[in-house]
Write a protein that holds these residues in place. Structure first.
Motif, PDB file in Angstrom:
ATOM      1  N   UNK A  62    -101.857  74.582  40.440  1.00 50.30           N
ATOM      2  CA  UNK A  62    -103.131  74.220  39.807  1.00 50.30           C
ATOM      3  C   UNK A  62    -104.290  74.986  40.443  1.00 50.30           C
ATOM      4  N   UNK A  63    -104.277  75.105  41.779  1.00 54.72           N
ATOM      5  CA  UNK A  63    -105.329  75.845  42.462  1.00 54.72           C
ATOM      6  C   UNK A  63    -105.334  77.316  42.099  1.00 54.72           C
ATOM      7  N   UNK A  64    -104.163  77.904  42.042  1.00 54.26           N
ATOM      8  CA  UNK A  64    -104.060  79.313  41.642  1.00 54.26           C
ATOM      9  C   UNK A  64    -104.575  79.498  40.216  1.00 54.26           C
ATOM     10  N   UNK A  65    -104.171  78.600  39.326  1.00 55.07           N
ATOM     11  CA  UNK A  65    -104.606  78.712  37.929  1.00 55.07           C
ATOM     12  C   UNK A  65    -106.117  78.512  37.815  1.00 55.07           C
ATOM     13  N   UNK A  66    -106.670  77.617  38.633  1.00 56.97           N
ATOM     14  CA  UNK A  66    -108.114  77.424  38.664  1.00 56.97           C
ATOM     15  C   UNK A  66    -108.839  78.662  39.166  1.00 56.97           C
ATOM     16  N   UNK A  67    -108.150  79.469  39.951  1.00 58.09           N
ATOM     17  CA  UNK A  67    -108.708  80.723  40.452  1.00 58.09           C
ATOM     18  C   UNK A  67    -108.486  81.898  39.513  1.00 58.09           C
ATOM     19  N   UNK A  68    -107.841  81.639  38.369  1.00 61.71           N
ATOM     20  CA  UNK A  68    -107.662  82.697  37.378  1.00 61.71           C
ATOM     21  C   UNK A  68    -106.254  83.255  37.262  1.00 61.71           C
ATOM     22  N   UNK A  69    -105.345  82.810  38.104  1.00 63.52           N
ATOM     23  CA  UNK A  69    -103.961  83.271  38.067  1.00 63.52           C
ATOM     24  C   UNK A  69    -103.303  82.802  36.781  1.00 63.52           C
ATOM     25  N   UNK A  70    -102.454  83.623  36.194  1.00 66.59           N
ATOM     26  CA  UNK A  70    -101.834  83.304  34.910  1.00 66.59           C
ATOM     27  C   UNK A  70    -100.372  82.879  35.029  1.00 66.59           C
ATOM     28  N   UNK A  71     -99.867  82.696  36.239  1.00 63.95           N
ATOM     29  CA  UNK A  71     -98.460  82.391  36.440  1.00 63.95           C
ATOM     30  C   UNK A  71     -98.113  80.924  36.268  1.00 63.95           C
ATOM     31  N   UNK A  72     -96.855  80.615  36.578  1.00 63.31           N
ATOM     32  CA  UNK A  72     -96.342  79.247  36.516  1.00 63.31           C
ATOM     33  C   UNK A  72     -95.618  78.924  37.818  1.00 63.31           C
ATOM     34  N   UNK A  73     -95.209  77.684  37.958  1.00 64.29           N
ATOM     35  CA  UNK A  73     -94.462  77.278  39.149  1.00 64.29           C
ATOM     36  C   UNK A  73     -93.188  78.094  39.296  1.00 64.29           C
ATOM     37  N   UNK A  84     -95.287  79.658  54.996  1.00 68.06           N
ATOM     38  CA  UNK A  84     -94.117  78.920  54.529  1.00 68.06           C
ATOM     39  C   UNK A  84     -94.481  77.560  53.959  1.00 68.06           C
ATOM     40  N   UNK A  85     -93.557  76.613  54.012  1.00 71.94           N
ATOM     41  CA  UNK A  85     -93.818  75.284  53.465  1.00 71.94           C
ATOM     42  C   UNK A  85     -95.002  74.579  54.124  1.00 71.94           C
ATOM     43  N   UNK A  86     -95.160  74.768  55.424  1.00 69.78           N
ATOM     44  CA  UNK A  86     -96.289  74.138  56.118  1.00 69.78           C
ATOM     45  C   UNK A  86     -97.602  74.751  55.644  1.00 69.78           C
ATOM     46  N   UNK A  87     -97.647  76.072  55.501  1.00 74.02           N
ATOM     47  CA  UNK A  87     -98.848  76.737  55.000  1.00 74.02           C
ATOM     48  C   UNK A  87     -99.192  76.299  53.587  1.00 74.02           C
ATOM     49  N   UNK A  88     -98.173  76.140  52.752  1.00 74.13           N
ATOM     50  CA  UNK A  88     -98.399  75.685  51.372  1.00 74.13           C
ATOM     51  C   UNK A  88     -98.938  74.258  51.361  1.00 74.13           C
ATOM     52  N   UNK A  89     -98.388  73.391  52.215  1.00 72.70           N
ATOM     53  CA  UNK A  89     -98.871  72.006  52.291  1.00 72.70           C
ATOM     54  C   UNK A  89    -100.306  71.954  52.801  1.00 72.70           C
ATOM     55  N   UNK A  90    -100.628  72.796  53.780  1.00 67.43           N
ATOM     56  CA  UNK A  90    -102.005  72.846  54.287  1.00 67.43           C
ATOM     57  C   UNK A  90    -102.961  73.346  53.212  1.00 67.43           C
ATOM     58  N   UNK A  91    -102.527  74.343  52.437  1.00 68.23           N
ATOM     59  CA  UNK A  91    -103.346  74.846  51.342  1.00 68.23           C
ATOM     60  C   UNK A  91    -103.593  73.743  50.324  1.00 68.23           C
ATOM     61  N   UNK A  92    -102.548  73.025  49.946  1.00 65.03           N
ATOM     62  CA  UNK A  92    -102.690  71.951  48.961  1.00 65.03           C
ATOM     63  C   UNK A  92    -103.666  70.889  49.456  1.00 65.03           C
ATOM     64  N   UNK A  93    -103.532  70.480  50.709  1.00 61.86           N
ATOM     65  CA  UNK A  93    -104.434  69.474  51.267  1.00 61.86           C
ATOM     66  C   UNK A  93    -105.870  69.987  51.304  1.00 61.86           C
ATOM     67  N   UNK A  94    -106.045  71.247  51.664  1.00 62.41           N
ATOM     68  CA  UNK A  94    -107.382  71.849  51.692  1.00 62.41           C
ATOM     69  C   UNK A  94    -107.998  71.868  50.299  1.00 62.41           C
ATOM     70  N   UNK A  95    -107.216  72.260  49.304  1.00 61.33           N
ATOM     71  CA  UNK A  95    -107.729  72.303  47.932  1.00 61.33           C
ATOM     72  C   UNK A  95    -108.168  70.921  47.458  1.00 61.33           C
ATOM     73  N   UNK A  96    -107.350  69.917  47.735  1.00 63.06           N
ATOM     74  CA  UNK A  96    -107.718  68.551  47.329  1.00 63.06           C
ATOM     75  C   UNK A  96    -108.985  68.092  48.039  1.00 63.06           C
TER      76      UNK A  96
END
Length: 104
Positions: A62-73, A84-96
């Motif tokens: 959702x964050x990537x798409x909000x930034x203009x990315x056209x991809x999917x999961x 890795x997974x920890x970085x992705x989780x930190x990114x998700x928490x930061x975005x929220x």
């Protein structure tokens, strides 16, 4: 470069930088994709450390798409997300956090 004051965060995927942002449209898409519960339920899971990898992926997409990315999961299934997974989780928490509160 991401601007945290506007809710943006930056992520590197396969050594390419992307700006992510949970826009209203991205949040609506995210909530629709949750299947059950609401964004508040999702935020509570992150705050309580009870989030799933599916939650993380949904927020990152959702964050990537909000930034203009056209991809999917599916496009991220074999991608290398920085940290890795920890970085992705930190990114998700930061975005929220940035979607619902100004940066400290």
């Amino acid at each position: 470069m991401a601007n945290p004051w506007t809710g943006e965060a930056e992520v590197r995927i396969d050594d390419v930088s992307y700006v992510c942002k949970l826009t209203l449209g991205a949040l609506a898409e995210l909530e629709g994709g949750l299947g059950e519960g609401s964004l508040i339920d999702l935020i509570r899971r992150f705050e309580g450390g009870a989030f799933s990898s599916r939650d993380v992926m949904a927020v990152v997409v959702a964050g990537l798409r909000g930034g203009g990315w056209q991809g999917t999961a599916d496009d991220l299934m074999s991608a290398e997300i920085a940290g890795g997974p920890v970085g992705a989780a930190q990114l998700a928490a930061t975005l929220l956090a940035r979607a619902f509160a100004p940066p400290a």
